[in-house]
Design a protein around this motif. Sequence first.
Motif, PDB file in Angstrom:
ATOM      1  N   GLY A  28      66.735 107.886   9.606  1.00 37.19           N
ATOM      2  CA  GLY A  28      66.976 109.184  10.221  1.00 37.19           C
ATOM      3  C   GLY A  28      68.233 109.824   9.687  1.00 37.19           C
ATOM      4  N   ARG A  29      68.458 111.062  10.120  1.00 38.11           N
ATOM      5  CA  ARG A  29      69.679 111.777   9.757  1.00 38.11           C
ATOM      6  C   ARG A  29      70.720 111.535  10.850  1.00 38.11           C
ATOM      7  N   PHE A  30      71.818 110.946  10.485  1.00 32.68           N
ATOM      8  CA  PHE A  30      72.864 110.621  11.460  1.00 32.68           C
ATOM      9  C   PHE A  30      74.189 111.212  10.991  1.00 32.68           C
ATOM     10  N   SER A  31      74.212 112.549  10.867  1.00 36.46           N
ATOM     11  CA  SER A  31      75.435 113.233  10.455  1.00 36.46           C
ATOM     12  C   SER A  31      76.493 113.164  11.551  1.00 36.46           C
ATOM     13  N   PHE A  32      76.041 113.043  12.800  1.00 31.67           N
ATOM     14  CA  PHE A  32      76.946 112.969  13.942  1.00 31.67           C
ATOM     15  C   PHE A  32      76.632 111.705  14.734  1.00 31.67           C
ATOM     16  N   LYS A  33      77.618 111.240  15.477  1.00 33.02           N
ATOM     17  CA  LYS A  33      77.436 109.991  16.215  1.00 33.02           C
ATOM     18  C   LYS A  33      76.196 110.068  17.101  1.00 33.02           C
ATOM     19  N   THR A  34      75.304 109.097  16.920  1.00 29.10           N
ATOM     20  CA  THR A  34      74.042 109.069  17.650  1.00 29.10           C
ATOM     21  C   THR A  34      73.907 107.748  18.386  1.00 29.10           C
ATOM     22  N   ARG A  35      73.677 107.835  19.686  1.00 31.99           N
ATOM     23  CA  ARG A  35      73.443 106.641  20.497  1.00 31.99           C
ATOM     24  C   ARG A  35      71.972 106.572  20.875  1.00 31.99           C
ATOM     25  N   PRO A  36      71.474 105.418  21.198  1.00 28.92           N
ATOM     26  CA  PRO A  36      70.104 105.369  21.719  1.00 28.92           C
ATOM     27  C   PRO A  36      70.013 106.154  23.015  1.00 28.92           C
ATOM     28  N   SER A  37      68.835 106.682  23.316  1.00 28.39           N
ATOM     29  CA  SER A  37      68.591 107.245  24.639  1.00 28.39           C
ATOM     30  C   SER A  37      68.321 106.099  25.610  1.00 28.39           C
ATOM     31  N   ASN A  52      76.585  94.532  20.064  1.00 32.48           N
ATOM     32  CA  ASN A  52      75.640  93.839  20.943  1.00 32.48           C
ATOM     33  C   ASN A  52      75.682  94.410  22.358  1.00 32.48           C
ATOM     34  N   VAL A  53      74.527  94.398  22.995  1.00 32.65           N
ATOM     35  CA  VAL A  53      74.425  94.696  24.424  1.00 32.65           C
ATOM     36  C   VAL A  53      73.770  93.491  25.070  1.00 32.65           C
ATOM     37  N   LYS A  54      74.468  92.893  26.053  1.00 27.19           N
ATOM     38  CA  LYS A  54      73.989  91.655  26.665  1.00 27.19           C
ATOM     39  C   LYS A  54      73.713  91.846  28.151  1.00 27.19           C
ATOM     40  N   VAL A  55      72.553  91.399  28.586  1.00 29.90           N
ATOM     41  CA  VAL A  55      72.201  91.359  30.006  1.00 29.90           C
ATOM     42  C   VAL A  55      72.099  89.891  30.382  1.00 29.90           C
ATOM     43  N   VAL A 101      71.945 107.109  28.465  1.00 28.22           N
ATOM     44  CA  VAL A 101      72.243 108.469  28.914  1.00 28.22           C
ATOM     45  C   VAL A 101      72.948 108.445  30.262  1.00 28.22           C
ATOM     46  N   ASP A 102      72.392 107.707  31.219  1.00 24.10           N
ATOM     47  CA  ASP A 102      73.020 107.656  32.544  1.00 24.10           C
ATOM     48  C   ASP A 102      73.807 106.368  32.785  1.00 24.10           C
ATOM     49  N   GLY A 103      73.873 105.484  31.767  1.00 26.85           N
ATOM     50  CA  GLY A 103      74.719 104.293  31.861  1.00 26.85           C
ATOM     51  C   GLY A 103      74.217 103.233  32.812  1.00 26.85           C
ATOM     52  N   THR A 104      72.907 103.036  32.872  1.00 23.56           N
ATOM     53  CA  THR A 104      72.341 102.063  33.806  1.00 23.56           C
ATOM     54  C   THR A 104      71.504 101.008  33.085  1.00 23.56           C
ATOM     55  N   PHE A 118      78.381  98.412  25.064  1.00 19.85           N
ATOM     56  CA  PHE A 118      77.500  99.396  25.683  1.00 19.85           C
ATOM     57  C   PHE A 118      78.002 100.819  25.467  1.00 19.85           C
ATOM     58  N   GLU A 119      79.301 101.032  25.604  1.00 20.28           N
ATOM     59  CA  GLU A 119      79.855 102.383  25.535  1.00 20.28           C
ATOM     60  C   GLU A 119      79.861 102.951  24.127  1.00 20.28           C
ATOM     61  N   ASN A 120      79.931 102.095  23.107  1.00 17.95           N
ATOM     62  CA  ASN A 120      80.028 102.599  21.733  1.00 17.95           C
ATOM     63  C   ASN A 120      78.889 102.122  20.838  1.00 17.95           C
ATOM     64  N   PHE A 121      77.791 101.685  21.444  1.00 19.31           N
ATOM     65  CA  PHE A 121      76.624 101.247  20.671  1.00 19.31           C
ATOM     66  C   PHE A 121      76.080 102.458  19.908  1.00 19.31           C
ATOM     67  N   GLU A 122      75.991 102.349  18.587  1.00 19.91           N
ATOM     68  CA  GLU A 122      75.701 103.498  17.734  1.00 19.91           C
ATOM     69  C   GLU A 122      74.602 103.169  16.734  1.00 19.91           C
ATOM     70  N   LEU A 123      73.805 104.186  16.415  1.00 22.09           N
ATOM     71  CA  LEU A 123      72.724 104.026  15.448  1.00 22.09           C
ATOM     72  C   LEU A 123      73.133 104.580  14.096  1.00 22.09           C
ATOM     73  N   LYS A 124      72.737 103.880  13.046  1.00 21.38           N
ATOM     74  CA  LYS A 124      73.008 104.322  11.671  1.00 21.38           C
ATOM     75  C   LYS A 124      71.757 104.125  10.827  1.00 21.38           C
ATOM     76  N   ASN A 125      71.688 104.890   9.759  1.00 22.89           N
ATOM     77  CA  ASN A 125      70.532 104.800   8.876  1.00 22.89           C
ATOM     78  C   ASN A 125      70.409 103.403   8.268  1.00 22.89           C
ATOM     79  N   ASN A 126      69.177 102.913   8.166  1.00 16.75           N
ATOM     80  CA  ASN A 126      68.830 101.615   7.565  1.00 16.75           C
ATOM     81  C   ASN A 126      69.204 100.420   8.438  1.00 16.75           C
ATOM     82  N   GLN A 127      69.609 100.655   9.678  1.00 21.17           N
ATOM     83  CA  GLN A 127      69.852  99.534  10.586  1.00 21.17           C
ATOM     84  C   GLN A 127      68.531  98.877  10.981  1.00 21.17           C
ATOM     85  N   VAL A 128      68.637  97.604  11.331  1.00 19.55           N
ATOM     86  CA  VAL A 128      67.511  96.889  11.926  1.00 19.55           C
ATOM     87  C   VAL A 128      67.964  96.407  13.297  1.00 19.55           C
TER      88      VAL A 128
END
Length: 256
Positions: A160-169, A189-192, A208-211, A229-239
């Motif tokens: 995808g195009r990630f010109s700006f910081k993109t987090r998962p929904s 990492n995000v751990k439950v 989006v709502d932090g839950t 959790f607060e800074n989990f970010e998506l980048k191109n070519n991630q798996v």
Amino acid sequence: MYTFEDTIKRKRKSDIPLPTSAMNYDGIWLEDAIEGYRTLNVTGREMISPEIQSENVNVGSIISSQRLPSRTLKITYQIKNDDPEMFLVNFRRLMEYLYREQAVPVYFNDEQDVLYYGRFSGSDEVPGDRYTVTASFDIYCADPRKYSLKFYRPKKVIRGRFSFKTRPSKIVVKIEKDASLTVTNGMQNVKVVNGKLSPDDEVVINFVDGTVMVNGINRTNWLDLSSDFENFELKNNQVLSCDNGVMTLYYREVSL
């Protein structure tokens, strides 16, 4: 490499054409909801200027930080009604639809591929001696970014195009075993972990709502405090991967 789905219902009860810049606010076209209401103009959707902090040096300056300020959308509208009582009722209804205690999705008739998140924050003084009024109100967007109206669901590798910081929904995981859950993008990492997860449980990590919801019950307190959790970010070519179950990632493309 991905599929997408449109999550906004666009069907209308009325066949009356909408103004070009009509606003859909939390799923409602105000023209459909309020008799005599009509959007005239919208400002604040254009380019936004970053705020740059710098310190002067002998030649030029050194930039110390850069941030994106909030965005305010100004909606100019008209309300008219020949019945004095109904005229005031229309304004009460307008406030009922606009007032929120958290940001809601907003999009416009002439920009239906773009979603904003904002809430009503103020209005012009409305003259009380007439039954046709032209005025404006503000929608405050603490997050100034624009989001694609569609959710994207990558199959495996994120493209995808990630010109700006993109987090998962959100990330949805169907649990397969009695164990904790860790989702990773290779760097974050995000751990439950606090609580027992069982096979067929559905975990929804909502960025989006932090839950964190488990089978529809709020289990945000199960989130490991060491998670990104607060800074989990998506980048191109991630798996993205998880260690317990079948995972589905949802995200919206971001623009300014």
